[in-house]
Design an enzyme around this catalytic site. Sequence first.
Site, PDB file in Angstrom:
ATOM      1  N   HIS A   1       0.834  -1.199   0.000  1.00  0.00           N
ATOM      2  CA  HIS A   1       0.000   0.000   0.000  1.00  0.00           C
ATOM      3  C   HIS A   1       0.872   1.253   0.000  1.00  0.00           C
ATOM      4  O   HIS A   1       0.623   2.193  -0.757  1.00  0.00           O
ATOM      5  CB  HIS A   1      -0.921   0.010   1.229  1.00  0.00           C
TER       6      HIS A   1
ATOM      7  N   HIS B   1       1.338  -4.306   9.106  1.00  0.00           N
ATOM      8  CA  HIS B   1       2.773  -4.149   8.877  1.00  0.00           C
ATOM      9  C   HIS B   1       3.461  -3.631  10.124  1.00  0.00           C
ATOM     10  O   HIS B   1       2.857  -2.928  10.938  1.00  0.00           O
ATOM     11  CB  HIS B   1       3.041  -3.144   7.749  1.00  0.00           C
TER      12      HIS B   1
END
Length: 164
Positions: free
Chosen positions: A77, A130
């Site tokens: 992303h 993440h």
Amino acid sequence: FFFFYFPAAYYASRRVGIAVLWISLITEWLNLVFKWFLFGDRPFWWVHESGYYSQAPAQVHQFPSSCETGPGSPSGHCMITGAALWPIMTAISSQLATRTHSHWVRMIPSLAYCTFLLAVGLSRIFLLAHFPHQVLGGLITGAVLGWLMTPRVPTERELSFYGG
């Protein structure tokens, strides 16, 4: 990027639209290659597989929005956002540079770009998708790819070339 930013950028400027599409495609592919080589754990995996919480299990719940099944390094992303928004940011910056003499007004696209990247990065950390170093790696790699690739976009090709 393919359904919103590309058409909007293409409508405003063919060159910028093609840059967004080309950079998004190449960055998406590079992110996949990086994930194969780096194969970073994700926070939710790490909590359960590290062994640190074998005595007292951590109360971490995974939700559909954070249910990532692939490797986490670097953040896709962040990487794709950083790369694909670069040509939009530079195009708006150059337009503002020709129309205003105010240094502060010329900084608005760069500040908006950085703010948006920060928001994307923080959301990936907040969702436990993440670790911070994966987000930072994705942001830096994406910005560098955008910076390197924007002047080298093959704009002379027909739009069907990029679809193929």
